[in-house]
Design a protein around this motif. Sequence first.
Motif, PDB file in Angstrom:
ATOM      1  N   LYS A  64      -1.121  -5.908  -5.695  1.00 36.65           N
ATOM      2  CA  LYS A  64      -0.029  -6.842  -5.359  1.00 36.65           C
ATOM      3  C   LYS A  64       0.427  -6.604  -3.908  1.00 36.65           C
ATOM      4  CE  LYS A  64       4.729  -8.204  -6.415  1.00 36.65           C
ATOM      5  NZ  LYS A  64       5.538  -7.571  -5.382  1.00 36.65           N
ATOM      6  N   ALA A  65       0.583  -5.325  -3.554  1.00 38.69           N
ATOM      7  CA  ALA A  65       1.025  -5.015  -2.186  1.00 38.69           C
ATOM      8  C   ALA A  65       0.052  -5.597  -1.163  1.00 38.69           C
ATOM      9  CB  ALA A  65       1.156  -3.506  -2.009  1.00 38.69           C
ATOM     10  N   LEU A  66      -1.245  -5.439  -1.430  1.00 37.62           N
ATOM     11  CA  LEU A  66      -2.245  -5.925  -0.469  1.00 37.62           C
ATOM     12  C   LEU A  66      -2.254  -7.444  -0.362  1.00 37.62           C
ATOM     13  CD1 LEU A  66      -5.142  -3.468  -1.363  1.00 37.62           C
ATOM     14  CD2 LEU A  66      -3.929  -3.589   0.817  1.00 37.62           C
ATOM     15  N   SER A  67      -1.764  -8.123  -1.411  1.00 34.53           N
ATOM     16  CA  SER A  67      -1.704  -9.592  -1.351  1.00 34.53           C
ATOM     17  C   SER A  67      -0.483 -10.067  -0.571  1.00 34.53           C
ATOM     18  CB  SER A  67      -1.677 -10.173  -2.769  1.00 34.53           C
ATOM     19  OG  SER A  67      -0.406  -9.938  -3.364  1.00 34.53           O
ATOM     20  N   GLU A  68       0.452  -9.141  -0.269  1.00 35.80           N
ATOM     21  CA  GLU A  68       1.713  -9.552   0.368  1.00 35.80           C
ATOM     22  C   GLU A  68       1.939  -8.963   1.758  1.00 35.80           C
ATOM     23  OE1 GLU A  68       4.180  -8.063  -2.950  1.00 35.80           O
ATOM     24  OE2 GLU A  68       4.936 -10.106  -3.105  1.00 35.80           O
ATOM     25  N   CYS A  69       1.220  -7.903   2.079  1.00 32.09           N
ATOM     26  CA  CYS A  69       1.484  -7.237   3.361  1.00 32.09           C
ATOM     27  C   CYS A  69       0.286  -6.369   3.740  1.00 32.09           C
ATOM     28  CB  CYS A  69       2.739  -6.357   3.242  1.00 32.09           C
ATOM     29  SG  CYS A  69       2.573  -4.962   2.122  1.00 32.09           S
ATOM     30  N   VAL A  70       0.375  -5.771   4.899  1.00 27.39           N
ATOM     31  CA  VAL A  70      -0.613  -4.759   5.289  1.00 27.39           C
ATOM     32  C   VAL A  70      -0.051  -3.400   4.863  1.00 27.39           C
ATOM     33  CG1 VAL A  70      -1.777  -3.620   7.213  1.00 27.39           C
ATOM     34  CG2 VAL A  70      -1.419  -6.096   7.253  1.00 27.39           C
ATOM     35  N   VAL A  71      -0.827  -2.674   4.095  1.00 29.11           N
ATOM     36  CA  VAL A  71      -0.385  -1.343   3.660  1.00 29.11           C
ATOM     37  C   VAL A  71      -0.982  -0.331   4.629  1.00 29.11           C
ATOM     38  CG1 VAL A  71      -0.331   0.292   1.758  1.00 29.11           C
ATOM     39  CG2 VAL A  71      -0.393  -2.168   1.268  1.00 29.11           C
ATOM     40  N   SER A  72      -0.145   0.235   5.487  1.00 31.35           N
ATOM     41  CA  SER A  72      -0.720   1.110   6.517  1.00 31.35           C
ATOM     42  C   SER A  72      -1.067   2.485   5.967  1.00 31.35           C
ATOM     43  CB  SER A  72       0.195   1.220   7.730  1.00 31.35           C
ATOM     44  OG  SER A  72       1.513   1.410   7.351  1.00 31.35           O
ATOM     45  N   VAL A  73      -0.297   2.955   5.019  1.00 28.61           N
ATOM     46  CA  VAL A  73      -0.615   4.253   4.398  1.00 28.61           C
ATOM     47  C   VAL A  73       0.156   4.354   3.087  1.00 28.61           C
ATOM     48  CG1 VAL A  73       1.194   5.471   5.694  1.00 28.61           C
ATOM     49  CG2 VAL A  73      -0.705   6.782   4.798  1.00 28.61           C
ATOM     50  N   ILE A  74      -0.441   5.069   2.138  1.00 28.69           N
ATOM     51  CA  ILE A  74       0.244   5.344   0.869  1.00 28.69           C
ATOM     52  C   ILE A  74       0.522   6.838   0.791  1.00 28.69           C
ATOM     53  CG2 ILE A  74       0.045   5.398  -1.653  1.00 28.69           C
ATOM     54  CD1 ILE A  74       0.047   2.586  -0.991  1.00 28.69           C
ATOM     55  N   GLY A  75       1.777   7.204   0.593  1.00 22.91           N
ATOM     56  CA  GLY A  75       2.135   8.585   0.277  1.00 22.91           C
ATOM     57  C   GLY A  75       2.379   8.664  -1.221  1.00 22.91           C
ATOM     58  N   LEU A  76       1.630   9.518  -1.909  1.00 16.86           N
ATOM     59  CA  LEU A  76       1.801   9.603  -3.366  1.00 16.86           C
ATOM     60  C   LEU A  76       2.869  10.653  -3.695  1.00 16.86           C
ATOM     61  CD1 LEU A  76      -1.878   9.293  -4.669  1.00 16.86           C
ATOM     62  CD2 LEU A  76      -0.093   7.537  -4.590  1.00 16.86           C
ATOM     63  N   TYR A  77       4.056  10.458  -3.171  1.00 20.49           N
ATOM     64  CA  TYR A  77       5.151  11.393  -3.410  1.00 20.49           C
ATOM     65  C   TYR A  77       6.438  10.780  -2.882  1.00 20.49           C
ATOM     66  CZ  TYR A  77       4.728  12.234   1.612  1.00 20.49           C
ATOM     67  OH  TYR A  77       4.681  12.059   2.970  1.00 20.49           O
ATOM     68  N   ASN A  78       7.528  11.256  -3.388  1.00 21.04           N
ATOM     69  CA  ASN A  78       8.835  11.065  -2.754  1.00 21.04           C
ATOM     70  C   ASN A  78       9.757  12.186  -3.202  1.00 21.04           C
ATOM     71  OD1 ASN A  78      10.601   9.780  -0.964  1.00 21.04           O
ATOM     72  ND2 ASN A  78      11.707   8.872  -2.678  1.00 21.04           N
ATOM     73  N   TRP A  79      10.290  12.072  -4.445  1.00 19.11           N
ATOM     74  CA  TRP A  79      11.187  13.125  -4.934  1.00 19.11           C
ATOM     75  C   TRP A  79      10.542  13.967  -6.032  1.00 19.11           C
ATOM     76  CZ3 TRP A  79      14.180  13.546  -1.211  1.00 19.11           C
ATOM     77  CH2 TRP A  79      15.013  12.550  -0.705  1.00 19.11           C
ATOM     78  N   THR A  80       9.242  13.983  -6.112  1.00 19.75           N
ATOM     79  CA  THR A  80       8.601  14.730  -7.206  1.00 19.75           C
ATOM     80  C   THR A  80       7.364  15.467  -6.662  1.00 19.75           C
ATOM     81  OG1 THR A  80       7.272  12.815  -7.817  1.00 19.75           O
ATOM     82  CG2 THR A  80       9.381  13.079  -8.964  1.00 19.75           C
ATOM     83  N   GLU A  81       6.724  16.246  -7.522  1.00 21.69           N
ATOM     84  CA  GLU A  81       5.576  17.050  -7.085  1.00 21.69           C
ATOM     85  C   GLU A  81       4.276  16.389  -7.584  1.00 21.69           C
ATOM     86  OE1 GLU A  81       4.732  19.602  -5.069  1.00 21.69           O
ATOM     87  OE2 GLU A  81       2.750  19.167  -5.853  1.00 21.69           O
ATOM     88  N   PRO A  82       3.512  15.796  -6.677  1.00 22.70           N
ATOM     89  CA  PRO A  82       2.339  15.019  -7.102  1.00 22.70           C
ATOM     90  C   PRO A  82       1.205  15.846  -7.693  1.00 22.70           C
ATOM     91  CG  PRO A  82       2.484  15.102  -4.700  1.00 22.70           C
ATOM     92  CD  PRO A  82       3.752  15.695  -5.224  1.00 22.70           C
ATOM     93  N   LEU A  83       1.078  17.116  -7.267  1.00 22.00           N
ATOM     94  CA  LEU A  83      -0.072  17.888  -7.764  1.00 22.00           C
ATOM     95  C   LEU A  83       0.113  18.328  -9.215  1.00 22.00           C
ATOM     96  CD1 LEU A  83      -1.278  20.007  -4.705  1.00 22.00           C
ATOM     97  CD2 LEU A  83      -1.742  17.627  -5.329  1.00 22.00           C
TER      98      LEU A  83
END
Length: 313
Positions: free
Chosen positions: A62-81
């Motif tokens: 959906k994001a790619l259909s609406e904008c250019v996604v320059s980078v994805i960070g798979l984190y914010n307030w949690t621990e991704p690993l």
Amino acid sequence: MTVVLGEETATPLVKNYVFYVDVFSYCNLRCPSCPVGNKTGHTDHLPRGLMSPALLGEILDKALSECVVSVIGLYNWTEPLLHPEIAALIRTVKDRGIPCVVSSNLNALRNPEELLASGLDALRISLSGFTQPVYVIGHRGGNIEIVKANMHRLAAAKAATGAATSINVFYHRYRYNECEIKPMSALSHKLGFGFESTLAYVMPVEKIIAMAQGQQSPEDRELLSNLVVPLDRALAVTSRTNKTSCSLLEDIITIDVAGNAMLCCGSSMERGNVIGSFLNLPLDEIQRRRRERTLCASCLQLGIPDYFAGAIE
Ligand code: SF4
Ligand code: SF4
């Protein structure tokens, strides 16, 4: 997504965004500078669990259909690993040709070879000391010896897989831990990692506003006393900028583990900061709703976006 260029002006017709996506609802640490540790906001309602690669894929499409996604960070307030399928999530991003980055406290590392072979572009290791008594003040609940052992495992995995992942140690500087920068920097360089240090700062927006208004628990006061630049002095500088817009709103989209667009990556996970389902709302509508949030007025008045952007450095 390919950038669409106007024929005459060569001006991009679609906007670039950075996306931060929380793929897990939990962090194993309780850092006092972070809303997970300082318990900002009413979070009982928070969505729990794991984001599946399938949901992440839908969000990205959906994001790619609406904008250019320059980078994805798979984190914010949690621990991704902590996510058992983190490698599959990274591949979901990379299969779409999008750069992917992860930030971790590195207290858990299941399978470093699989992680690096996923095509991950950059891994940031966040920490705040070289010895346990120092490290644990800023990274409460963590164990620096485990982190260092995992740094060695990562370096070995990088050599074994030949992965091009850029690995960088991100050292949070407090008043009490400057003396441990040198040994951590030396270890990082010995392992072939980048090293960067930055002033530690308080998160999230609501906590800063509350502190500025004098609402400070004993734990808050301890955190404030550990900052290299006192918060009131920092805000005295940033509040002079008179900003009326915020790049955390205009250039970054933050999504929680259930796929909800959130107000921003700097505000808490409080229910009031949920904008709505990213999949069900057009991006323009998400941005319109975000710009209506009243929290932004108080935040901009104090210049908090500039504080996050490192203006006090
Ligand atoms: S700062 Fe990172 S490691 Fe610390 S509690 Fe927050 S999310 Fe977890
Ligand atoms: S102004 Fe503050 S609350 Fe609003 S989006 Fe920016 S950082 Fe978040």
